[in-house]
Design a protein around this motif. Structure first.
Motif, PDB file in Angstrom:
ATOM      1  N   LEU A   5      27.407  22.838  -2.968  1.00  0.00           N
ATOM      2  CA  LEU A   5      27.720  22.062  -4.040  1.00  0.00           C
ATOM      3  C   LEU A   5      28.696  21.107  -4.421  1.00  0.00           C
ATOM      4  N   GLU A   6      28.886  20.101  -3.397  1.00  0.00           N
ATOM      5  CA  GLU A   6      30.054  18.930  -4.020  1.00  0.00           C
ATOM      6  C   GLU A   6      30.006  18.177  -5.244  1.00  0.00           C
ATOM      7  N   ALA A   7      31.603  18.341  -6.547  1.00  0.00           N
ATOM      8  CA  ALA A   7      31.735  17.298  -7.313  1.00  0.00           C
ATOM      9  C   ALA A   7      33.018  15.863  -6.495  1.00  0.00           C
ATOM     10  N   ARG A   8      32.034  14.789  -6.294  1.00  0.00           N
ATOM     11  CA  ARG A   8      33.759  14.631  -6.127  1.00  0.00           C
ATOM     12  C   ARG A   8      34.145  13.017  -7.046  1.00  0.00           C
ATOM     13  N   MET A   9      35.555  13.296  -7.446  1.00  0.00           N
ATOM     14  CA  MET A   9      36.157  12.331  -8.780  1.00  0.00           C
ATOM     15  C   MET A   9      34.612  12.522  -9.877  1.00  0.00           C
ATOM     16  N   VAL A  10      34.564  12.696 -10.330  1.00  0.00           N
ATOM     17  CA  VAL A  10      33.219  12.555 -11.618  1.00  0.00           C
ATOM     18  C   VAL A  10      33.786  11.707 -12.336  1.00  0.00           C
ATOM     19  N   ARG A  11      33.288  11.338 -12.769  1.00  0.00           N
ATOM     20  CA  ARG A  11      33.333  10.492 -14.111  1.00  0.00           C
ATOM     21  C   ARG A  11      32.749   9.804 -15.487  1.00  0.00           C
ATOM     22  N   LYS A  12      32.231  10.688 -16.439  1.00  0.00           N
ATOM     23  CA  LYS A  12      31.748  10.240 -16.995  1.00  0.00           C
ATOM     24  C   LYS A  12      31.790   9.609 -18.560  1.00  0.00           C
ATOM     25  N   ILE A  13      31.271   8.505 -18.583  1.00  0.00           N
ATOM     26  CA  ILE A  13      31.435   7.843 -19.998  1.00  0.00           C
ATOM     27  C   ILE A  13      30.235   7.518 -21.105  1.00  0.00           C
ATOM     28  N   VAL A  15      28.828   5.965 -24.416  1.00  0.00           N
ATOM     29  CA  VAL A  15      28.818   4.488 -24.571  1.00  0.00           C
ATOM     30  C   VAL A  15      28.130   4.652 -26.382  1.00  0.00           C
ATOM     31  N   GLU A  16      29.097   4.598 -27.657  1.00  0.00           N
ATOM     32  CA  GLU A  16      28.138   4.733 -28.697  1.00  0.00           C
ATOM     33  C   GLU A  16      28.087   3.635 -29.596  1.00  0.00           C
ATOM     34  N   GLY A  17      27.864   3.133 -29.174  1.00  0.00           N
ATOM     35  CA  GLY A  17      27.956   1.169 -30.211  1.00  0.00           C
ATOM     36  C   GLY A  17      29.592   0.601 -29.532  1.00  0.00           C
ATOM     37  N   ALA A  18      30.242   0.227 -30.086  1.00  0.00           N
ATOM     38  CA  ALA A  18      31.324   0.317 -29.588  1.00  0.00           C
ATOM     39  C   ALA A  18      32.166   0.766 -29.218  1.00  0.00           C
ATOM     40  N   GLN A  19      32.162   2.380 -29.111  1.00  0.00           N
ATOM     41  CA  GLN A  19      33.314   3.757 -29.192  1.00  0.00           C
ATOM     42  C   GLN A  19      32.767   4.083 -27.591  1.00  0.00           C
ATOM     43  N   ARG A  20      33.436   3.795 -26.825  1.00  0.00           N
ATOM     44  CA  ARG A  20      33.210   4.668 -25.336  1.00  0.00           C
ATOM     45  C   ARG A  20      33.786   5.979 -25.258  1.00  0.00           C
ATOM     46  N   VAL A  21      33.624   6.897 -25.039  1.00  0.00           N
ATOM     47  CA  VAL A  21      34.585   8.388 -24.493  1.00  0.00           C
ATOM     48  C   VAL A  21      33.880   8.336 -23.268  1.00  0.00           C
ATOM     49  N   GLU A  22      35.875   8.949 -22.716  1.00  0.00           N
ATOM     50  CA  GLU A  22      35.179   9.276 -21.430  1.00  0.00           C
ATOM     51  C   GLU A  22      35.358  10.363 -21.595  1.00  0.00           C
ATOM     52  N   VAL A  23      34.615  11.655 -21.441  1.00  0.00           N
ATOM     53  CA  VAL A  23      34.049  12.903 -21.481  1.00  0.00           C
ATOM     54  C   VAL A  23      34.770  13.482 -19.917  1.00  0.00           C
ATOM     55  N   LEU A  24      34.312  12.654 -18.759  1.00  0.00           N
ATOM     56  CA  LEU A  24      35.494  13.545 -17.273  1.00  0.00           C
ATOM     57  C   LEU A  24      36.299  12.666 -17.082  1.00  0.00           C
ATOM     58  N   ARG A  25      36.839  12.703 -16.657  1.00  0.00           N
ATOM     59  CA  ARG A  25      37.834  11.958 -16.105  1.00  0.00           C
ATOM     60  C   ARG A  25      37.851  11.332 -14.382  1.00  0.00           C
ATOM     61  N   GLY A  26      37.746  12.357 -13.217  1.00  0.00           N
ATOM     62  CA  GLY A  26      37.693  12.664 -12.252  1.00  0.00           C
ATOM     63  C   GLY A  26      37.422  13.731 -11.648  1.00  0.00           C
ATOM     64  N   VAL A  27      36.722  14.154 -12.295  1.00  0.00           N
ATOM     65  CA  VAL A  27      36.599  15.939 -11.372  1.00  0.00           C
ATOM     66  C   VAL A  27      36.162  16.489 -10.160  1.00  0.00           C
ATOM     67  N   SER A  28      36.512  16.897  -9.425  1.00  0.00           N
ATOM     68  CA  SER A  28      36.490  17.693  -8.026  1.00  0.00           C
ATOM     69  C   SER A  28      36.625  18.766  -7.560  1.00  0.00           C
ATOM     70  N   LEU A  29      34.850  19.182  -7.403  1.00  0.00           N
ATOM     71  CA  LEU A  29      34.377  20.355  -7.911  1.00  0.00           C
ATOM     72  C   LEU A  29      33.541  21.262  -6.231  1.00  0.00           C
ATOM     73  N   ASP A  30      33.878  21.618  -5.689  1.00  0.00           N
ATOM     74  CA  ASP A  30      32.753  22.525  -4.423  1.00  0.00           C
ATOM     75  C   ASP A  30      33.015  23.862  -4.651  1.00  0.00           C
ATOM     76  N   VAL A  31      31.067  24.192  -5.102  1.00  0.00           N
ATOM     77  CA  VAL A  31      31.279  25.807  -4.779  1.00  0.00           C
ATOM     78  C   VAL A  31      29.998  26.076  -3.145  1.00  0.00           C
ATOM     79  N   SER A  32      30.756  27.460  -2.484  1.00  0.00           N
ATOM     80  CA  SER A  32      30.473  27.766  -1.914  1.00  0.00           C
ATOM     81  C   SER A  32      29.260  28.636  -2.422  1.00  0.00           C
ATOM     82  N   ALA A  33      28.406  28.926  -0.386  1.00  0.00           N
ATOM     83  CA  ALA A  33      27.269  29.524  -0.488  1.00  0.00           C
ATOM     84  C   ALA A  33      27.943  31.237  -0.809  1.00  0.00           C
ATOM     85  N   GLY A  34      27.536  31.950  -1.804  1.00  0.00           N
ATOM     86  CA  GLY A  34      27.861  33.409  -2.358  1.00  0.00           C
ATOM     87  C   GLY A  34      28.785  33.219  -3.064  1.00  0.00           C
TER      88      GLY A  34
END
Lengths: 228, 374
Positions: A5-13, A15-34
């Motif tokens: 599993l590889e997550a590269r610069m993951v961002r998540k925003i 949007v609720e109405g006029a409001q933007r909430v940036e919950v993830l701001r560029g997350v990278s994480l790798d996981v290897s087998a085992g």
């Protein structure tokens, strides 16, 4: 070790109405087998959102996810296919189907993954044996203890041999002793079945079985530490 | 293969029981109400279907067999002269007062016939002989008259239209849509009872020669009777039946009953399936989280609706068939045919699947991320 599993610069925003909430701001994480990764952070830090994105339940606003070397596109069909074939989930609330026995819970999950008939039956028995519940396979969830329910959930996550298992607070509803047993089971299975395992938790006991501890706060990974 | 739909359905037995009761109630309501209606319609045309008459010549625009319009009683002679006609006779069907032993007066539906045996009116005689009707002031009363006229015995007398008649026999199965008891007598006697019927008849009964096509004979009769309507047996039965369905509001009433039955079924099944879907939303979220699609969940709801439809129909149909003997003791005929039951079964399945659609929209919106919420 092969990265499952590889997550590269993951961002998540969100949007609720006029409001933007940036919950993830560029997350990278790798996981290897085992490998077992403990993902820790306070409420609202973004760890469940990250888990949902890595579990192909949510799509990132930016960045990319690769599972088993395959990039996962954002369309619902591809996400569902990834969940079907490559990911196993273990939930805080177990989320077993109450009308199905332990074995049927696993067989049903396998049928969603496209495995039916004798092959599904054999696979269900294999994973039930692996979590030490051979004598409870025909019990309904209501007749199982909390620890036994979580073992069934783990068996269901293992069924079909996904590359990654994502566990959300798996010990939160268990007492301390049973929680330790479950974590030991997780470790043994992750190692013996060579699965990448991410455990989102507040439980400090998880550090005992984790290969790596990753902290998250305000949508950013804080530090990485190799657990003892 | 594990059926989550079936297991969930049987897991919550109370809810399942309510669902089945709802479907069974709807099925019973529809089967019994429509069955009763069909039974009444059957009575409305029983004498047309059971008699030996191929063609009915009736007064212009006569709506049904119960409401005959008088026309000259010499008309039958014209019909007799037509090639293809074996026999043509006058017949009267008229409501006439009958005096009961209690002193009360009731209405009887009197069939006056020149040759009751030939025409098969009455077609089922339990006691007595129909050919003796012409030998004096005699009548045959149908057994169903007991309900309105009280018990009667052969050999007793009743006053009909102010004249004493002897009961010489008892028929069976001759019932009318209006529930007015049926009495058979000689044509001349019936004609003499009502002033307006002097020199008049209400029907000309026609029998075609063997091998002739009644439709063709009727087509040839029509120009000969410009002031009458000429109907074959089937046409006359359809017209008589249609009158009660269309012109009286009874058909509309039945339609409303069927609609209400369907509505009850849809509401109960829809409500229980929807509630079940809401209560099992975490399960459906789990199905999606482990890779299931909306169609996997639709198939669960669809299978549950189908099971409810089949078992609910069997319960409802079983109950409807079971109460038929009890209804018969109340002189209520519930006509249930395999074809009609099949239509109701298809309707029940459609109804339950339609009810499941309410839940489809809700489960389509389920966010699998809900599985992470505590």
């Amino acid at each position: 070790m092969k990265k499952v599993l590889e997550a590269r610069m993951v961002r998540k925003i969100f949007v609720e109405g006029a409001q933007r909430v940036e919950v993830l701001r560029g997350v990278s994480l790798d996981v290897s087998a085992g490998e077992i990764v403990s993902l820790e952070g306070p409420s609202g830090s973004g760890k469940t959102t990250l888990l949902s994105i890595m579990g192909c339940i949510l799509t990132p606003s930016a960045g990319e996810i690769q599972i088993g070397g395959r990039q996962i596109s954002g369309d619902e069909k591809a996400l569902r296919e990834a969940r079907r074939t490559s990911i196993g989930f273990v939930f805080q609330q177990f989320n077993l189907f109450p009308a199905l026995t332990a074995r049927e819970n696993i067989i049903y999950a396998l049928s969603i993954k496209g495995r039916k008939g004798v092959a599904a039956l054999l696979e269900a028995d294999r994973v039930i044996d692996a979590v030490g519940l051979a004598d409870r396979r025909d019990f309904l969830p209501r007749d199982l203890s909390g620890g036994q329910k979580q073992r069934v959930a783990i068996a269901r996550a293992l069924a079909g041999s996904p590359e990654v298992i994502l566990a959300d607070e798996p010990t939160a509803n268990l007492d301390s002793t049973v929680g330790v047993q479950i974590l030991d089971l997780f470790r043994n299975l992750a190692k013996s079945e060579n699965k990448g395992l991410i455990i989102v938790t507040h439980d400090p006991k998880v550090r005992r079985v984790a290969d790596r501890v990753v902290g998250i706060a305000d949508g950013l990974l804080l530090q990485e530490a190799h657990a003892a | 293969m594990v059926s989550l739909a079936r297991k969930n359905l049987f897991h919550d037995r109370i809810r399942f029981g309510i669902t089945l009761a709802g479907v069974a109630f709807a099925v019973t309501l529809i089967l019994l109400q429509v069955g009763l209606f069909l039974g009444m319609l059957d009575k409305a045309t029983v004498s047309i279907r059971k008699s030996n008459v191929d063609i009915w010549i009736v007064g212009k625009n006569t709506p049904n067999i119960d409401f005959g319009k008088p026309f000259p009683d010499t008309a039958f002679l014209r019909a007799r002269g037509l090639p293809g006609v074996e026999r043509a006779d006058n017949a009267i069907l008229q409501f006439i007062n009958i005096q009961l032993p209690t002193g009360a007066t009731e209405n009887a539906q009197v069939y006056g016939l020149a040759d009751p045996v030939f025409w098969g009116l009455p077609w089922k005689v339990e006691i007595g002989r129909a050919h003796e009707l012409s030998r004096g002031y005699n009548l045959i009363m149908d057994r169903s008259a007991v309900r309105r006229f009280g018990a009667f015995e052969v050999g007793e007398y009743r006053e009909v239209g102010g004249r004493r008649f002897r009961i010489i026999g008892r028929s069976a199965e001759a019932e009318s849509f209006t529930t007015t008891p049926v009495v058979f007598m000689d044509f001349d006697n019936a004609q003499s009872l009502v002033e307006q019927l002097r020199g008049q008849t209400t029907y000309v009964l026609v029998k075609v020669v063997p091998g002739s096509d009644p439709e063709q004979v009727a087509a040839r009769l029509r120009p000969m009777f410009p002031h009458n309507d000429v109907h074959t047996r089937d046409e006359w039965a359809t017209r008589s039946r249609g009158y009660w369905i269309k012109s009286t509001g009874i058909g509309m009433s039945m339609g409303v009953t069927v609609f209400l039955g369907v509505l009850v079924g849809v509401v109960i099944v829809g409500q229980t399936l929807y509630t079940s879907a809401i209560e099992n939303i975490r399960q459906f979220g789990t199905v999606k989280a482990i890779g299931g699609s909306n169609w996997d969940i639709y198939s669960i709801l669809g299978e549950q609706a189908l099971i409810a439809a089949v078992l609910g129909f069997l319960l409802g149909a079983g109950a409807s068939y079971a109460v038929r003997p009890a209804m018969a003791t109340l002189h209520l005929t519930v006509l249930l045919s395999p074809e009609f039951s099949g239509v109701v079964f298809v309707g029940t399945v459609t109804m339950c699947l339609a009810a499941a659609l309410f839940s489809f929209r809700r489960v389509a919106l389920i966010d699998p991320a809900l599985v992470f919420r505590g």
